[in-house]
Scaffold this active site. Structure first.
Site, short mmCIF file in Angstrom:
data_model
loop_
_atom_site.label_atom_id
_atom_site.label_comp_id
_atom_site.label_asym_id
_atom_site.label_seq_id
_atom_site.Cartn_x
_atom_site.Cartn_y
_atom_site.Cartn_z
CG HIS A 269 -2.02 0.93 1.29
ND1 HIS A 269 -2.37 1.78 0.27
CD2 HIS A 269 -2.87 1.21 2.31
CE1 HIS A 269 -3.38 2.54 0.66
NE2 HIS A 269 -3.71 2.23 1.91
CG HIS A 311 -4.11 0.61 -8.15
ND1 HIS A 311 -5.45 0.57 -7.86
CD2 HIS A 311 -3.56 1.52 -7.32
CE1 HIS A 311 -5.71 1.45 -6.89
NE2 HIS A 311 -4.58 2.03 -6.55
CG ASP A 371 2.95 4.36 -3.95
OD1 ASP A 371 2.00 3.56 -3.87
OD2 ASP A 371 3.05 5.38 -3.24
C1 SDX Z 1 -1.34 2.17 -3.30
O1 SDX Z 1 -6.04 0.81 -3.14
C2 SDX Z 1 -5.58 1.97 -3.38
O2 SDX Z 1 -6.26 2.85 -3.86
C3 SDX Z 1 -4.12 2.17 -2.98
C4 SDX Z 1 -3.46 3.50 -3.38
C5 SDX Z 1 -4.07 4.67 -2.64
O3 SDX Z 1 -3.95 5.79 -3.16
O4 SDX Z 1 -4.59 4.47 -1.51
O5 SDX Z 1 -3.60 3.69 -4.78
C6 SDX Z 1 -1.98 3.48 -3.03
O6 SDX Z 1 -1.31 1.34 -2.42
C7 SDX Z 1 -0.81 1.88 -4.68
C8 SDX Z 1 -0.25 0.43 -4.82
C9 SDX Z 1 1.17 0.43 -4.29
N1 SDX Z 1 1.70 -0.99 -4.23
C10 SDX Z 1 2.66 -1.37 -5.06
O7 SDX Z 1 3.12 -0.71 -6.00
C11 SDX Z 1 3.22 -2.76 -4.72
C12 SDX Z 1 3.38 -3.59 -6.00
N2 SDX Z 1 2.01 -3.92 -6.48
C13 SDX Z 1 1.40 -5.13 -6.06
O8 SDX Z 1 1.85 -5.73 -4.94
C14 SDX Z 1 -0.06 -5.27 -6.45
O9 SDX Z 1 -0.16 -4.85 -7.74
C15 SDX Z 1 -1.09 -4.58 -5.59
C16 SDX Z 1 -0.96 -4.93 -4.12
C17 SDX Z 1 -0.99 -3.12 -5.75
C18 SDX Z 1 -2.47 -5.05 -6.08
O10 SDX Z 1 -2.59 -6.39 -5.75
P1 SDX Z 1 -3.88 -7.23 -6.21
O11 SDX Z 1 -4.95 -6.36 -6.74
O12 SDX Z 1 -4.22 -8.18 -5.11
O13 SDX Z 1 -3.35 -7.98 -7.47
P2 SDX Z 1 -2.68 -9.42 -7.44
O14 SDX Z 1 -1.64 -9.45 -6.38
O15 SDX Z 1 -3.77 -10.44 -7.40
O16 SDX Z 1 -1.96 -9.42 -8.87
C19 SDX Z 1 -2.61 -9.91 -10.03
C20 SDX Z 1 -1.50 -10.56 -10.86
C21 SDX Z 1 -0.74 -11.63 -10.09
O17 SDX Z 1 -0.20 -12.53 -11.06
P3 SDX Z 1 -1.03 -13.94 -11.35
O18 SDX Z 1 -1.16 -14.65 -10.01
O19 SDX Z 1 -2.36 -13.51 -11.94
O20 SDX Z 1 -0.15 -14.69 -12.35
O21 SDX Z 1 -0.52 -9.55 -11.20
C22 SDX Z 1 0.74 -9.88 -10.60
C23 SDX Z 1 0.43 -10.89 -9.50
O22 SDX Z 1 1.55 -11.74 -9.26
N3 SDX Z 1 1.30 -8.65 -10.08
C24 SDX Z 1 2.58 -8.29 -10.20
C25 SDX Z 1 2.66 -7.01 -9.60
N4 SDX Z 1 1.44 -6.66 -9.16
C26 SDX Z 1 0.61 -7.66 -9.44
N5 SDX Z 1 3.66 -8.92 -10.72
C27 SDX Z 1 4.84 -8.25 -10.66
N6 SDX Z 1 4.99 -7.00 -10.11
C28 SDX Z 1 3.93 -6.37 -9.58
N7 SDX Z 1 4.06 -5.16 -9.03
#
Ligand code: SDX
Length: 436
Positions: A269, A311, A371
């Site tokens: 997050h 996201h 971010d």
């Molecule tokens: C913020 O919610 C909000 O509004 C948050 C925010 C706000 O203003 O409050 O916008 C702020 O928190 C932004 C997000 C910051 N986090 C990151 O940048 C961390 C990296 N991102 C991830 O960890 C992830 O994308 C999340 C946590 C942001 C979202 O996770 P989800 O929606 O649960 O998605 P998921 O983990 O189910 O991913 C779907 C697929 C998966 O692959 P498969 O299992 O389908 O094969 O996408 C892949 C994930 O492995 N994936 C990534 C990835 N993010 C998702 N693979 C590599 N790198 C990544 N960053």
């Protein structure tokens, strides 16, 4: 919310029972199926870990269209607020639902200026931390500690008392945030200077030293003010949902915000901005080929993720990332080619290009989020990495409070209490220890 004529019918194919559920339509975005009668009529809960398809509440504050990459506060597109508004004006908009006129804005600014000091005993509270305490840990504790100073004065059912608590928190967050930084740096704390506007005063409290008043350049103030606007609110994200759930028990808003700060700290997050800079710095210092990191991010057996990408809601470019990306360019142009942050920005741009052309990211609709670039701006301004999420918390305070006030003013409001799918042991008898 409008309860039109649209309904959906759910049939239990096992028992043949059916239930017709109303569809509730909003101003924008998908409608919602009102499932409140489901358990009573069919005896089932719904199952949605992570709340991917669940609307937890009705809200009038912020709207996100993840597919189109749209974000609006009280109906105003983030691009217009970023270009024309200020953080103080955006705070008023989020809190009260309308843009202020000149008198309303001036009155609001003065109310906030009058509440920026924190009780002097809070200094002793800070001195109890380890010298290397993470600023977010101090932020969680300090905001929670404010509950001890205002406990008797809070009536969460009184709108005037709620507004006072909101003003106090918005006003004191820059002071507390700057004290987290000063303590970490071993430097003396600064007090607010009410001659300065909100963001300029925060930078003053962060960087002024005894005998050396820091006056941020207009470019720096504008860059920080923009960062605060872009991070001010974002619908029902994890930390805002935490504040809503904590506040739903009628807890002190100071305690509820402390819980929200704790949630924001996670690298999935708000902690991602710190993680992005650490990732970019590792990439630059390792001299490894970028494809090495992209391959690791795609490897299911590797916990490494491309921080700042992906996201839960945006399946398109995060509109905030687009705005921040441009500010990065402008700021580093002003700071000159030899600025140590330039390699980070160039690496980020190259990584973005590679990822956006890679099938893995395209198929999963993984785009840069807010971010991905914000950390580069923070570093360019001189903010240490450990303070990035503290500034995110400072900015999001008004969003958390707007949602808390909206929830607490709902006459039908109830404590949040989700259910579960239980897959543990069926009931069994206790076994005496000598028989185990
Ligand atoms: C913020 O919610 C909000 O509004 C948050 C925010 C706000 O203003 O409050 O916008 C702020 O928190 C932004 C997000 C910051 N986090 C990151 O940048 C961390 C990296 N991102 C991830 O960890 C992830 O994308 C999340 C946590 C942001 C979202 O996770 P989800 O929606 O649960 O998605 P998921 O983990 O189910 O991913 C779907 C697929 C998966 O692959 P498969 O299992 O389908 O094969 O996408 C892949 C994930 O492995 N994936 C990534 C990835 N993010 C998702 N693979 C590599 N790198 C990544 N960053």
């Amino acid at each position: 919310m409008s309860k039109g004529n649209k309904t959906v019918t759910i049939t239990d194919n096992d028992s043949g029972k059916q239930v017709e559920l109303p569809v509730l339509e909003g101003t924008d975005g998908p409608g919602t199926i009102d499932i409140r009668a489901l358990y009573k009529e069919l005896g089932y809960f719904t199952f949605d870990p992570g709340f991917v398809s669940t609307a937890s509440c009705e809200s009038k504050i912020t709207f996100i269209d993840g597919d189109e990459g749209r974000l609006a506060y009280r109906g105003y597109p983030i691009e217009q607020l970023a270009e024309k508004s200020s953080y103080e004006e955006t705070c008023y908009l989020l809190l009260y639902g309308e843009l202020p006129n000149a008198d309303q804005l001036e009155k609001y600014k003065n109310i906030i200026k009058d509440r920026k000091m924190v009780d002097e005993k809070m200094r002793r509270f800070f001195l109890g931390f380890q010298h290397d305490a993470h600023p977010m840990a101090m932020m969680v504790a300090a905001v929670g500690a404010l509950a001890a100073f205002y406990h008797e004065q809070i009536d969460v059912h009184d709108p005037v008392s709620r507004e006072l608590a909101a003003h106090r928190l918005i006003a004191k967050m820059p002071t507390i945030a700057s004290w987290c930084f000063k303590f970490s740096a071993g430097l003396p704390f600064n007090y607010p200077n009410v001659e300065l506007d909100y963001t300029a005063d925060f930078l003053h409290m962060m960087f002024s030293l005894p005998g050396r008043l820091y006056q941020a350049s207009p470019t720096m103030v504008r860059a920080m003010d923009l960062i605060l606007i872009l991070h001010a609110d974002h619908e029902q994200n994890a930390s805002t949902s935490t504040v809503r759930l904590a506040g739903s028990s009628e807890a002190s808003p100071f305690a509820a915000l402390s819980a929200g700060i704790g949630s924001l700290w996670g690298p999935a997050h708000g902690g991602a901005n710190e993680a992005v800079i650490k990732m970019l710095t590792e990439i630059v210092e390792s001299g490894n080929d970028l494809s090495h990191y992209v391959d690791r991010a795609k490897d299911k057996n590797d916990r490494f993720r491309l921080m700042g990408f992906g996201h839960r809601v945006y399946k398109n470019y995060d509109p905030r990332a687009k705005i921040i990306r441009q500010v990065c360019h402008d700021l580093l142009k002003e700071l000159g080619d030899d600025n140590p942050n330039r390699p980070l920005l160039e690496t980020a741009m190259e990584l973005e290009k590679i990822a956006l052309e890679d099938e893995y990211f395209i198929q999963r609709k993984l785009y840069p989020n807010v971010d991905f670039y914000s950390g580069i701006i923070f570093q360019a301004i001189g903010i240490p990495v450990s303070m990035f999420t503290v500034i995110f918390a400072l900015a999001r305070t008004v969003g958390w409070l707007s949602h808390w006030m909206e929830m607490m003013s709902d006459p039908d409001g109830r404590i949040g209490r989700p259910r579960q799918l239980y897959t543990g042991y069926a009931e069994r008898d206790y076994v005496d220890i000598n028989k185990r």
